[in-house]
Design a protein around this motif. Structure first.
Motif, mmCIF file in Angstrom:
data_model
loop_
_atom_site.group_PDB
_atom_site.id
_atom_site.type_symbol
_atom_site.label_atom_id
_atom_site.label_comp_id
_atom_site.label_asym_id
_atom_site.label_seq_id
_atom_site.Cartn_x
_atom_site.Cartn_y
_atom_site.Cartn_z
ATOM 1 N N ASP B 65 -48.663 -23.034 -15.848
ATOM 2 C CA ASP B 65 -47.327 -23.096 -14.896
ATOM 3 C C ASP B 65 -47.207 -21.779 -13.955
ATOM 4 O O ASP B 65 -47.336 -20.786 -14.842
ATOM 5 N N LEU B 66 -46.820 -21.811 -12.791
ATOM 6 C CA LEU B 66 -46.292 -20.681 -12.117
ATOM 7 C C LEU B 66 -45.060 -20.540 -11.855
ATOM 8 O O LEU B 66 -44.395 -21.908 -11.703
ATOM 9 N N TYR B 67 -44.226 -19.511 -11.819
ATOM 10 C CA TYR B 67 -42.981 -19.455 -11.648
ATOM 11 C C TYR B 67 -42.801 -19.003 -10.130
ATOM 12 O O TYR B 67 -43.755 -18.323 -9.528
ATOM 13 N N ASP B 68 -41.556 -19.272 -9.547
ATOM 14 C CA ASP B 68 -41.390 -19.067 -8.049
ATOM 15 C C ASP B 68 -39.912 -18.447 -8.041
ATOM 16 O O ASP B 68 -38.909 -18.891 -8.643
ATOM 17 N N ARG B 69 -39.834 -17.680 -7.165
ATOM 18 C CA ARG B 69 -38.490 -16.840 -6.987
ATOM 19 C C ARG B 69 -37.403 -17.893 -6.477
ATOM 20 O O ARG B 69 -36.142 -17.684 -6.908
ATOM 21 N N SER B 70 -37.868 -19.018 -5.704
ATOM 22 C CA SER B 70 -36.886 -19.805 -5.305
ATOM 23 C C SER B 70 -36.894 -21.123 -6.227
ATOM 24 O O SER B 70 -37.815 -21.950 -6.242
ATOM 25 N N PRO B 71 -35.774 -21.473 -6.292
ATOM 26 C CA PRO B 71 -35.658 -22.926 -7.197
ATOM 27 C C PRO B 71 -35.325 -24.008 -6.248
ATOM 28 O O PRO B 71 -35.155 -25.053 -6.672
ATOM 29 N N ILE B 72 -35.133 -23.701 -4.678
ATOM 30 C CA ILE B 72 -35.160 -24.779 -3.911
ATOM 31 C C ILE B 72 -36.438 -25.682 -3.791
ATOM 32 O O ILE B 72 -37.332 -25.072 -3.694
ATOM 33 N N LEU B 73 -36.234 -27.019 -3.560
ATOM 34 C CA LEU B 73 -37.222 -27.847 -3.569
ATOM 35 C C LEU B 73 -38.055 -27.709 -2.460
ATOM 36 O O LEU B 73 -37.694 -27.964 -1.472
ATOM 37 N N HIS B 74 -39.520 -27.489 -2.861
ATOM 38 C CA HIS B 74 -40.323 -27.341 -1.589
ATOM 39 C C HIS B 74 -41.788 -27.740 -2.352
ATOM 40 O O HIS B 74 -41.836 -27.901 -3.631
ATOM 41 N N ASP B 75 -42.732 -27.459 -1.461
ATOM 42 C CA ASP B 75 -44.006 -28.016 -2.281
ATOM 43 C C ASP B 75 -44.865 -26.634 -2.030
ATOM 44 O O ASP B 75 -44.899 -25.731 -1.456
ATOM 45 N N HIS B 76 -46.287 -26.964 -2.750
ATOM 46 C CA HIS B 76 -47.190 -25.869 -2.766
ATOM 47 C C HIS B 76 -48.776 -26.494 -2.435
ATOM 48 O O HIS B 76 -49.023 -27.207 -2.812
ATOM 49 N N ILE B 77 -49.392 -25.748 -1.667
ATOM 50 C CA ILE B 77 -50.793 -25.560 -1.570
ATOM 51 C C ILE B 77 -51.393 -24.577 -2.086
ATOM 52 O O ILE B 77 -51.132 -23.530 -2.115
ATOM 53 N N ILE B 78 -52.796 -25.046 -2.709
ATOM 54 C CA ILE B 78 -53.539 -24.155 -3.775
ATOM 55 C C ILE B 78 -54.853 -24.031 -3.029
ATOM 56 O O ILE B 78 -55.236 -25.233 -2.868
ATOM 57 N N CYS B 79 -55.494 -22.855 -2.811
ATOM 58 C CA CYS B 79 -56.856 -22.842 -2.479
ATOM 59 C C CYS B 79 -57.784 -22.919 -3.536
ATOM 60 O O CYS B 79 -57.638 -22.443 -4.641
ATOM 61 N N LYS B 81 -60.668 -22.291 -4.029
ATOM 62 C CA LYS B 81 -61.502 -21.218 -4.241
ATOM 63 C C LYS B 81 -60.911 -19.970 -4.963
ATOM 64 O O LYS B 81 -61.160 -19.589 -6.157
ATOM 65 N N CYS B 82 -60.092 -19.441 -4.127
ATOM 66 C CA CYS B 82 -59.385 -18.217 -4.644
ATOM 67 C C CYS B 82 -57.966 -18.527 -5.572
ATOM 68 O O CYS B 82 -57.543 -17.415 -5.976
ATOM 69 N N LYS B 83 -57.822 -19.703 -5.584
ATOM 70 C CA LYS B 83 -56.517 -20.179 -6.267
ATOM 71 C C LYS B 83 -55.229 -19.835 -5.983
ATOM 72 O O LYS B 83 -54.153 -19.663 -6.552
ATOM 73 N N GLY B 84 -55.306 -18.874 -4.837
ATOM 74 C CA GLY B 84 -53.880 -18.426 -4.073
ATOM 75 C C GLY B 84 -52.976 -19.773 -3.678
ATOM 76 O O GLY B 84 -53.363 -20.747 -3.463
ATOM 77 N N VAL B 85 -51.693 -19.594 -4.075
ATOM 78 C CA VAL B 85 -50.749 -20.413 -3.670
ATOM 79 C C VAL B 85 -49.858 -20.231 -2.676
ATOM 80 O O VAL B 85 -49.374 -19.144 -2.526
ATOM 81 N N LYS B 86 -49.656 -21.083 -1.730
ATOM 82 C CA LYS B 86 -48.608 -20.838 -0.579
ATOM 83 C C LYS B 86 -47.498 -22.077 -0.703
ATOM 84 O O LYS B 86 -47.928 -23.117 -0.984
ATOM 85 N N ASP B 87 -46.325 -21.435 -0.199
ATOM 86 C CA ASP B 87 -45.257 -22.547 -0.136
ATOM 87 C C ASP B 87 -45.351 -23.274 1.196
ATOM 88 O O ASP B 87 -46.065 -22.804 2.083
ATOM 89 N N VAL B 88 -45.228 -24.634 1.014
ATOM 90 C CA VAL B 88 -44.991 -25.416 2.325
ATOM 91 C C VAL B 88 -43.816 -26.185 2.094
ATOM 92 O O VAL B 88 -43.404 -26.690 1.167
ATOM 93 N N ARG B 89 -43.300 -26.676 3.372
ATOM 94 C CA ARG B 89 -41.793 -27.438 3.468
ATOM 95 C C ARG B 89 -42.332 -28.867 4.335
ATOM 96 O O ARG B 89 -42.778 -28.888 5.301
ATOM 97 N N ILE B 90 -42.074 -29.745 3.429
ATOM 98 C CA ILE B 90 -42.545 -31.195 3.961
ATOM 99 C C ILE B 90 -41.224 -31.914 4.253
ATOM 100 O O ILE B 90 -40.232 -32.260 3.431
ATOM 101 N N PRO B 91 -40.858 -32.059 5.818
ATOM 102 C CA PRO B 91 -39.487 -32.531 6.047
ATOM 103 C C PRO B 91 -39.343 -33.858 5.393
ATOM 104 O O PRO B 91 -39.900 -34.602 5.490
ATOM 105 N N ASP B 92 -38.082 -33.753 4.625
ATOM 106 C CA ASP B 92 -37.778 -35.120 4.041
ATOM 107 C C ASP B 92 -38.779 -35.748 2.941
ATOM 108 O O ASP B 92 -38.953 -37.095 3.068
#
Lengths: 124, 124
Positions: B65-79, B81-92
């Motif tokens: 599991d990874l931890y995230d500084r923000s507790p606000i609901l949002h989503d994640h995309i993960i590469c 290959k390099c396993k890097g994670v980025k936040d994404v926001r999908i409206p509603d």
DNA sequence: TTTTAGATTTAGAATTATTCTAAATCTTAT
DNA sequence: ATAAGATTTAGAATAATTCTAAATCTAAAA
């Protein structure tokens, strides 16, 4: 890919089960017909069949993976109380994702947590 | 919930990190300031802070599991290959899910797999 | 039909992330 | 100062899955 008797037994179990079962549950069923089969063989074959696109696999957070008779892309809702899993189809979900993210997507893992009708009534 | 020095250290690390870190990575950082801290304490506190809505948590299939500084609901995309994670926001997104499923939803776990720009170019 | 290379199976060990346990220590309010 | 409860600690335990290495099987070639 060889179709050994272990592999065809496992394929048969998955194709004929209803609902979703874990590797361990499939192992227990497999031993009914083939008592000497190893758990590792069940894992090997489930992986091979999944990689070959013959069966589906569902990742359940904090629990064992479940296998699905259908390899066709669809989604799953899981009851937080009884842990029962149901298939759901969200029309063009992948398309929606791609559009709102603006990146080319390879795949996704989604499980939706809800409380099923039965558990809402009877508190299980 | 007591705010012990272990807990405030861990909260501080999470709130100031960029990107997403695992319990183990947070443990390594924590030991820089507090060498005697136990891994179990890091897990205890990450769980407590998450339950209290102070921080976010991301379930990565087949990985910690990874931890995230923000507790606000949002989503994640993960590469992939390099396993890097980025936040994404999908409206509603939750609204869309509820509508297409026709059930009351408690929560969901979603990770989206893609190949990031860097990995697409340099093959990492 | 024998050989052979490669795939599969088996049993058990190993791995990994996380939780559990029980004793020690700390906090807060009395 | 004390007691109750929360937290911390170290290490054991857990659970799902993969890995290892030896044995066996399969399919195709000789």
């Amino acid at each position: 890919m060889l179709l050994t008797k272990q592999r065809s037994l496992i394929l048969n179990i998955v194709k004929n089960m209803d609902g979703h079962l874990s590797a361990d549950e499939i192992y227990i069923l497999a031993r009914n017909s083939m008592p000497g089969i190893a758990l590792a063989t069940v894992y090997n074959n489930l992986n091979a069949l999944y990689a070959a696109g013959e069966i589906g696999k569902v990742k359940i957070p904090d629990s064992a993976d479940l296998y699905d008779r259908s390899p066709i892309l669809h989604d799953h809702i899981i009851c937080s109380k009884c842990k029962g899993v149901k298939d759901v189809r969200i029309p063009d979900f992948l398309g929606q994702l791609k559009e709102s993210i603006g990146e080319e997507i390879d795949s996704y893992d989604l499980t939706i947590n809800y409380t099923c009708q039965k558990c809402r009534k009877t508190s299980c």
